[in-house]
Write a protein that holds these residues in place. Structure first.
Motif, PDB file in Angstrom:
ATOM      1  N   ARG A  51       0.812  -1.215   0.000  1.00 40.19           N
ATOM      2  CA  ARG A  51       0.000   0.000   0.000  1.00 40.19           C
ATOM      3  C   ARG A  51       0.847   1.267   0.000  1.00 40.19           C
ATOM      4  O   ARG A  51       0.629   2.179  -0.805  1.00 40.19           O
ATOM      5  N   GLU A  52       1.825   1.362   0.880  1.00 41.71           N
ATOM      6  CA  GLU A  52       2.619   2.580   1.018  1.00 41.71           C
ATOM      7  C   GLU A  52       3.399   2.909  -0.256  1.00 41.71           C
ATOM      8  O   GLU A  52       3.507   4.066  -0.642  1.00 41.71           O
ATOM      9  N   LYS A  53       3.923   1.893  -0.899  1.00 45.14           N
ATOM     10  CA  LYS A  53       4.702   2.129  -2.119  1.00 45.14           C
ATOM     11  C   LYS A  53       3.810   2.441  -3.311  1.00 45.14           C
ATOM     12  O   LYS A  53       4.200   3.188  -4.200  1.00 45.14           O
ATOM     13  N   LEU A  54       2.617   1.891  -3.335  1.00 42.79           N
ATOM     14  CA  LEU A  54       1.704   2.151  -4.446  1.00 42.79           C
ATOM     15  C   LEU A  54       1.045   3.522  -4.303  1.00 42.79           C
ATOM     16  O   LEU A  54       0.966   4.280  -5.264  1.00 42.79           O
ATOM     17  N   GLU A  55       0.595   3.859  -3.095  1.00 42.04           N
ATOM     18  CA  GLU A  55      -0.094   5.132  -2.887  1.00 42.04           C
ATOM     19  C   GLU A  55       0.815   6.333  -3.094  1.00 42.04           C
ATOM     20  O   GLU A  55       0.357   7.403  -3.473  1.00 42.04           O
ATOM     21  N   ASN A  56       2.109   6.200  -2.856  1.00 42.95           N
ATOM     22  CA  ASN A  56       3.039   7.318  -2.984  1.00 42.95           C
ATOM     23  C   ASN A  56       3.851   7.254  -4.276  1.00 42.95           C
ATOM     24  O   ASN A  56       4.886   7.894  -4.384  1.00 42.95           O
ATOM     25  N   SER A  57       3.376   6.527  -5.253  1.00 46.09           N
ATOM     26  CA  SER A  57       4.130   6.324  -6.487  1.00 46.09           C
ATOM     27  C   SER A  57       3.755   7.344  -7.561  1.00 46.09           C
ATOM     28  O   SER A  57       2.703   7.987  -7.509  1.00 46.09           O
ATOM     29  N   ALA A 108      -0.852   9.676 -11.525  1.00 46.06           N
ATOM     30  CA  ALA A 108      -1.344   9.726 -12.901  1.00 46.06           C
ATOM     31  C   ALA A 108      -2.707   9.070 -13.067  1.00 46.06           C
ATOM     32  O   ALA A 108      -3.236   9.042 -14.173  1.00 46.06           O
ATOM     33  N   SER A 109      -3.260   8.518 -11.994  1.00 50.78           N
ATOM     34  CA  SER A 109      -4.547   7.840 -12.111  1.00 50.78           C
ATOM     35  C   SER A 109      -5.346   8.022 -10.823  1.00 50.78           C
ATOM     36  O   SER A 109      -4.938   8.728  -9.913  1.00 50.78           O
ATOM     37  N   ASP A 110      -6.458   7.347 -10.763  1.00 52.35           N
ATOM     38  CA  ASP A 110      -7.332   7.397  -9.587  1.00 52.35           C
ATOM     39  C   ASP A 110      -6.612   6.757  -8.407  1.00 52.35           C
ATOM     40  O   ASP A 110      -6.157   5.621  -8.487  1.00 52.35           O
TER      41      ASP A 110
END
Length: 72
Positions: free
Chosen positions: A15-21, A26-28
């Motif tokens: 979660r942390e790496k995806l949400e702050n990527s 660039a998307s929802d």
């Protein structure tokens, strides 16, 4: 970890790496919970990215390898 990931490996998104990527900007950013709560299977790997298939009826998704963790 990238050397341990191969086709057929079960993974979950971090979660942390995806949400702050960069991809999140660039998307929802309202990511569905199945990304973090269920296991996905690596279908393909190209460079630093893995194509992941989840058991829910949704399209497969490309993730950077550092955004994934091995299923424990």
């Amino acid at each position: 970890m990238a050397d341990k990931i191969k086709k057929g490996t079960l993974v979950r998104a971090i979660r942390e790496k995806l949400e702050n990527s960069l991809e999140a900007t660039a998307s929802d950013t309202r990511f569905p919970s199945y990304l973090f709560d269920s296991d996905g299977e690596i279908v393909d790997i190209r460079g630093d990215y893995a194509f992941v298939k989840f058991s829910v009826p949704t399209p497969n998704i490309w993730f950077r390898l550092d955004q994934l963790e091995l299923k424990s």
